[in-house]
Write a protein that holds these residues in place. Structure first.
Motif, mmCIF file in Angstrom:
data_model
loop_
_atom_site.group_PDB
_atom_site.id
_atom_site.type_symbol
_atom_site.label_atom_id
_atom_site.label_comp_id
_atom_site.label_asym_id
_atom_site.label_seq_id
_atom_site.Cartn_x
_atom_site.Cartn_y
_atom_site.Cartn_z
ATOM 1 N N UNK A 1 0.809 -1.215 0.000
ATOM 2 C CA UNK A 1 0.000 0.000 0.000
ATOM 3 C C UNK A 1 0.839 1.261 0.000
ATOM 4 N N UNK A 2 0.266 2.330 -0.546
ATOM 5 C CA UNK A 2 0.995 3.596 -0.671
ATOM 6 C C UNK A 2 1.386 4.140 0.700
ATOM 7 N N UNK A 3 0.531 3.963 1.679
ATOM 8 C CA UNK A 3 0.847 4.414 3.045
ATOM 9 C C UNK A 3 1.645 3.326 3.749
ATOM 10 N N UNK A 4 2.924 3.568 3.964
ATOM 11 C CA UNK A 4 3.757 2.617 4.692
ATOM 12 C C UNK A 4 4.250 1.443 3.881
ATOM 13 N N UNK A 5 4.010 1.444 2.578
ATOM 14 C CA UNK A 5 4.456 0.344 1.730
ATOM 15 C C UNK A 5 5.867 0.567 1.219
ATOM 16 N N UNK A 6 6.217 -0.229 0.236
ATOM 17 C CA UNK A 6 7.537 -0.165 -0.381
ATOM 18 C C UNK A 6 7.358 0.055 -1.883
ATOM 19 N N UNK A 7 8.095 1.005 -2.418
ATOM 20 C CA UNK A 7 8.118 1.251 -3.854
ATOM 21 C C UNK A 7 9.061 0.220 -4.471
ATOM 22 N N UNK A 8 8.549 -0.579 -5.403
ATOM 23 C CA UNK A 8 9.314 -1.695 -5.953
ATOM 24 C C UNK A 8 9.520 -1.498 -7.450
ATOM 25 N N UNK A 9 10.773 -1.545 -7.862
ATOM 26 C CA UNK A 9 11.147 -1.502 -9.265
ATOM 27 C C UNK A 9 11.452 -2.941 -9.664
ATOM 28 N N UNK A 10 10.777 -3.419 -10.715
ATOM 29 C CA UNK A 10 10.883 -4.828 -11.079
ATOM 30 C C UNK A 10 11.459 -4.974 -12.477
ATOM 31 N N UNK A 11 12.594 -5.627 -12.557
ATOM 32 C CA UNK A 11 13.196 -5.965 -13.838
ATOM 33 C C UNK A 11 12.786 -7.396 -14.175
ATOM 34 N N UNK A 12 12.221 -7.579 -15.367
ATOM 35 C CA UNK A 12 11.763 -8.895 -15.798
ATOM 36 C C UNK A 12 12.769 -9.446 -16.802
ATOM 37 N N UNK B 1 14.647 -2.987 -5.409
ATOM 38 C CA UNK B 1 14.667 -3.448 -6.794
ATOM 39 C C UNK B 1 14.605 -4.968 -6.781
ATOM 40 N N UNK B 2 13.555 -5.502 -7.408
ATOM 41 C CA UNK B 2 13.344 -6.945 -7.500
ATOM 42 C C UNK B 2 13.609 -7.405 -8.928
ATOM 43 N N UNK B 3 13.802 -8.701 -9.078
ATOM 44 C CA UNK B 3 13.911 -9.314 -10.397
ATOM 45 C C UNK B 3 12.913 -10.453 -10.470
ATOM 46 N N UNK B 4 12.198 -10.519 -11.578
ATOM 47 C CA UNK B 4 11.380 -11.688 -11.892
ATOM 48 C C UNK B 4 12.063 -12.360 -13.075
ATOM 49 N N UNK B 5 12.500 -13.604 -12.854
ATOM 50 C CA UNK B 5 13.215 -14.363 -13.879
ATOM 51 C C UNK B 5 12.354 -15.523 -14.350
ATOM 52 N N UNK B 6 12.165 -15.591 -15.666
ATOM 53 C CA UNK B 6 11.305 -16.611 -16.256
ATOM 54 C C UNK B 6 12.104 -17.358 -17.328
ATOM 55 N N UNK B 7 12.183 -18.667 -17.181
ATOM 56 C CA UNK B 7 12.803 -19.516 -18.192
ATOM 57 C C UNK B 7 11.706 -20.326 -18.863
ATOM 58 N N UNK B 8 11.737 -20.365 -20.184
ATOM 59 C CA UNK B 8 10.731 -21.104 -20.938
ATOM 60 C C UNK B 8 11.239 -22.487 -21.320
ATOM 61 N N UNK B 9 10.316 -23.425 -21.431
ATOM 62 C CA UNK B 9 10.613 -24.766 -21.913
ATOM 63 C C UNK B 9 10.554 -24.772 -23.436
ATOM 64 N N UNK B 10 10.961 -25.869 -24.046
ATOM 65 C CA UNK B 10 10.943 -26.001 -25.509
ATOM 66 C C UNK B 10 9.561 -25.746 -26.104
ATOM 67 N N UNK B 11 8.507 -26.148 -25.385
ATOM 68 C CA UNK B 11 7.142 -25.988 -25.902
ATOM 69 C C UNK B 11 6.561 -24.602 -25.641
ATOM 70 N N UNK B 12 7.368 -23.705 -25.052
ATOM 71 C CA UNK B 12 6.914 -22.340 -24.779
ATOM 72 C C UNK B 12 6.269 -22.153 -23.427
ATOM 73 N N UNK B 13 6.085 -23.236 -22.693
ATOM 74 C CA UNK B 13 5.512 -23.120 -21.351
ATOM 75 C C UNK B 13 6.587 -22.612 -20.379
ATOM 76 N N UNK B 14 6.153 -22.184 -19.223
ATOM 77 C CA UNK B 14 7.076 -21.678 -18.210
ATOM 78 C C UNK B 14 7.743 -22.859 -17.508
ATOM 79 N N UNK B 15 9.067 -22.938 -17.654
ATOM 80 C CA UNK B 15 9.841 -24.000 -17.010
ATOM 81 C C UNK B 15 10.217 -23.609 -15.585
ATOM 82 N N UNK B 16 10.538 -22.331 -15.394
ATOM 83 C CA UNK B 16 10.821 -21.837 -14.041
ATOM 84 C C UNK B 16 10.441 -20.364 -13.945
ATOM 85 N N UNK B 17 9.987 -19.990 -12.767
ATOM 86 C CA UNK B 17 9.545 -18.619 -12.489
ATOM 87 C C UNK B 17 10.084 -18.285 -11.106
ATOM 88 N N UNK B 18 10.905 -17.251 -11.031
ATOM 89 C CA UNK B 18 11.530 -16.893 -9.761
ATOM 90 C C UNK B 18 11.393 -15.391 -9.513
#
Length: 126
Positions: free
Chosen positions: A47-58, A101-118
């Protein structure tokens, strides 16, 4: 005309945005570009009151690309993200003072599905 890599990048950003919203983050901005650099998502955690401003690199990697997505954040990109976060926060005093600053890392499988999400909280330290 949209390049396939642009479409792929946007799909990764959508996955990350949906994930963050599902965990209660409020999405503030997408694809912020400034002279200091660019970041994929800006959100508030708690929340804006008392929260954290998060910058996310995907980071999204297809099969066959060198390395995993989580390994793709260079030192130079980290420096640009820190500078951007400071400048963006200075221009938006209505947003929380605390930031990270957070990172969302997504690796795809051969079929295009999500193999890992971190989601790495505070992946880039100030």
């Amino acid at each position: 005309m949209t390049r396939p890599t642009d479409r792929l990048g946007r799909s990764g950003e959508r996955l990350a945005a949906d994930y963050l919203r599902g965990r209660g983050y409020e999405l503030i901005a997408r694809n912020v570009r400034r002279r200091e650099g660019e970041v994929d998502l800006v959100a508030v955690d708690g929340g804006v009151e008392g929260g954290v401003l998060v910058f996310v690199e995907v980071k999204l990697r297809r099969p066959g690309q060198a390395g995993r997505a989580i390994e793709a954040l260079s030192t130079a990109k980290q420096r640009r993200l820190r500078n951007l976060a400071l400048a963006y926060a200075a221009d938006h005093p209505e947003l929380p003072d605390q930031q990270r600053i957070d990172v969302v890392a997504i690796d795809l499988a051969e079929d295009g599905s999500v193999a890992s999400f971190e989601h790495v909280v505070s992946a880039v330290e100030g």
